[in-house]
Motif scaffolding. Structure first.
Motif, short mmCIF file in Angstrom:
data_model
loop_
_atom_site.label_atom_id
_atom_site.label_comp_id
_atom_site.label_asym_id
_atom_site.label_seq_id
_atom_site.Cartn_x
_atom_site.Cartn_y
_atom_site.Cartn_z
N GLU A 143 12.87 2.15 -0.40
CA GLU A 143 12.86 1.40 -1.29
C GLU A 143 12.05 0.16 -0.75
O GLU A 143 11.94 -0.12 0.64
CB GLU A 143 14.27 0.54 -1.84
N SER A 144 11.63 -0.85 -1.62
CA SER A 144 11.15 -2.10 -0.98
C SER A 144 12.18 -2.98 -0.41
O SER A 144 13.15 -2.90 -0.36
CB SER A 144 10.78 -3.00 -2.24
N GLU A 157 1.07 2.44 1.32
CA GLU A 157 1.12 2.27 -0.14
C GLU A 157 -0.27 2.44 -1.04
O GLU A 157 -0.57 1.54 -1.69
CB GLU A 157 2.17 1.22 -0.58
N SER A 186 0.01 2.88 -4.78
CA SER A 186 1.05 2.16 -5.61
C SER A 186 0.35 1.13 -6.73
O SER A 186 1.07 0.70 -7.68
CB SER A 186 1.99 1.17 -4.82
N HIS A 233 6.89 3.96 -1.56
CA HIS A 233 8.03 4.10 -1.83
C HIS A 233 8.61 5.19 -2.71
O HIS A 233 9.57 5.50 -3.20
CB HIS A 233 8.59 2.73 -2.73
#
Length: 326
Positions: free
Chosen positions: A51-52, A182, A185, A215
Motif C-alpha cells: 500500500e501507499s 509505479e 499508476s 501498489h
C-alpha cells in the motif's frame, strides 16, 4: 535473508534502513525502512508491492542513491552503491536507470524530446551530438514512437506517449538494471496494459533486470518473476510470482490479493477487509508492525518482531504464527 534459487544476483540489498529527523534537541527519528534485505538475479523482474506508505519508492530511490540510506548495503554487481564516491556513482549510474511515476512532471517542458533523451548520454560523455540524436531516434523506435519526435516537446504527447519517452530515456544508456517506480499508476487502465506489455517485451528482448514497483498486485502478477510484499517499511513476504498468488502465506498478502477483482463471476473471491487504518511511520506498533490490522494477531505479536524466514523453498514470510493455514 532471501537467497536466489539459481543464477547470480545483480543486485543485493542487505539490512537497508532509512530514517528522517532525530539528533540532538530534535524529535525522535522517523524510520521509514527497517532491515530490508533481498536479491535480484540477472534478467529477473522482481515486483515490489504494498500500500501507499509502505516504503516502496524509498527503496527504489535508495538503490540509485537518489536519496541516501541511513544504514545497510546496496551491492550492485559487487560494488556497494552506498559507499561510492560521486564520480564512481555517476559512472555506475550508467548501468542503473529509473522510470518515474509521473509522465507529466518527469519531462522538462523546455527541452525537446531529443534533448531529454540525449541528456544522459551527454552527462556520460558518450558520442557526438549527431550520434546522440541518432541514439535518441533509435530509442524512440524501441518504444514504438516515431523517430521524428526528437524535434517535438513533451506537451505535444499524451500521458501514455510521455511514459514511453520516459522508458526510452531509461533505455538509451543500455542499463543492466531498471527501477520502474509505479510506471503505470498515473495512466488510464487501457493505456496501463499497453505500457506493461511494452515493458515485458523490452525486458525479454533486451535481457533487462528490473525492479517493478507497484501498489497494484494485478499489474505485478503480469510482469514479475518474484514478488516482495512490504508493509510500513518492512518485508512481509517474498515468493515466486505463481506461488505467491496461488498460496500466499502472510495475512497481509492474502488481504491484498483478495482485493483484486475476479473476472469470472462463477468464482467469486472472498474479500478480506483489513480493520483500521495504516499506522503512522512516526509511531509504528511495537512487535509486528502489521498486528494492529491482522485478523490473526495474538498477544505475542505485540512483543516480538517477526523475522523473515523461509517456509518453503524460495518462499519467505515474516510472521510468528506458523499455525495459520494458507
Amino acid at each position: 535473508m532471501e537467497t536466489s534459487p539459481s543464477g547470480s544476483p545483480l543486485l543485493q540489498v542487505r539490512g537497508l534502513a532509512k530514517q528522517y529527523g532525530g539528533g540532538f534537541g530534535r524529535a525522535a527519528p522517523v524510520r521509514v525502512l527497517d532491515d530490508i534485505s533481498f536479491e535480484v538475479k540477472r534478467g529477473e523482474v522482481v515486483g515490489l508491492a504494498g500500500e501507499s506508505g509502505s516504503g516502496k519508492t524509498t527503496i527504489g530511490r535508495s538503490i540509485l542513491r537518489l536519496i541516501e540510506p541511513s544504514a545497510g548495503e546496496i551491492l550492485f554487481d559487487g560494488s556497494d552503491i552506498a559507499r561510492l564516491s560521486a564520480g564512481d556513482l555517476r559512472r555506475q549510474r550508467r548501468r542503473m536507470q529509473y522510470i518515474f511515476q509521473d509522465p507529466f512532471a518527469s519531462l522538462s517542458p523546455r527541452m525537446t524530446i531529443g534533448e531529454i533523451l540525449s541528456e544522459g548520454l551527454a552527462i556520460q560523455a558518450i558520442g557526438t551530438r549527431r550520434e546522440r540524436l541518432d541514439k535518441a531516434r533509435a530509442a524512440l523506435q524501441a518504444v514504438e514512437l516515431p523517430p521524428d519526435a526528437v524535434d517535438r516537446y513533451a506537451h505535444e504527447f499524451s500521458g501514455g506517449q510521455r511514459q514511453r519517452i520516459g522508458i526510452a530515456r531509461a533505455l538509451i544508456l543500455q542499463p543492466d538494471l531498471i527501477v520502474a517506480d509505479e510506471p503505470v499508476s498515473a495512466l488510464d487502465v487501457s493505456i496501463q496494459a499497453q505500457i506493461v506489455n511494452l515493458l515485458r517485451d523490452l525486458q525479454a528482448r533486451l535481457g533487462l533486470t528490473m525492479l517493478f514497483i507497484s501498489h497494484d498486485l494485478a499489474v505485478v502478477e503480469f510482469i514479475a518473476d518474484r514478488v516482495i510484499v512490504l508493509y510500513l517499511g518492512r518485508i512481509m513476504e517474498i515468493a515466486p510470482c505463481d506461488r505467491l498468488y496461488e498460496a500466499p502465506k502472510h495475512p497481509y498478502t492474502r488481504a491484498l490479493l483478495s482485493a483484486i477483482p475476479e473476472p469470472d463471476p462463477d468464482r467469486p473471491r472472498e474479500r478480506q477487509i483489513l480493520k483500521g487504518d495504516i499506522p503512522s511511520v512516526a509511531s509504528p506498533p511495537s512487535g509486528c508492525v502489521f498486528r494492529t490490522r491482522c485478523p490473526h494477531a495474538i498477544e505475542a505479536c505485540a512483543r516480538e518482531v517477526p523475522r523473515l524466514e523461509e517456509v518453503e523453498p524460495g518462499h519467505f514470510k515474516a510472521c510468528i504464527r506458523q499455525d495459520i493455514s494458507a
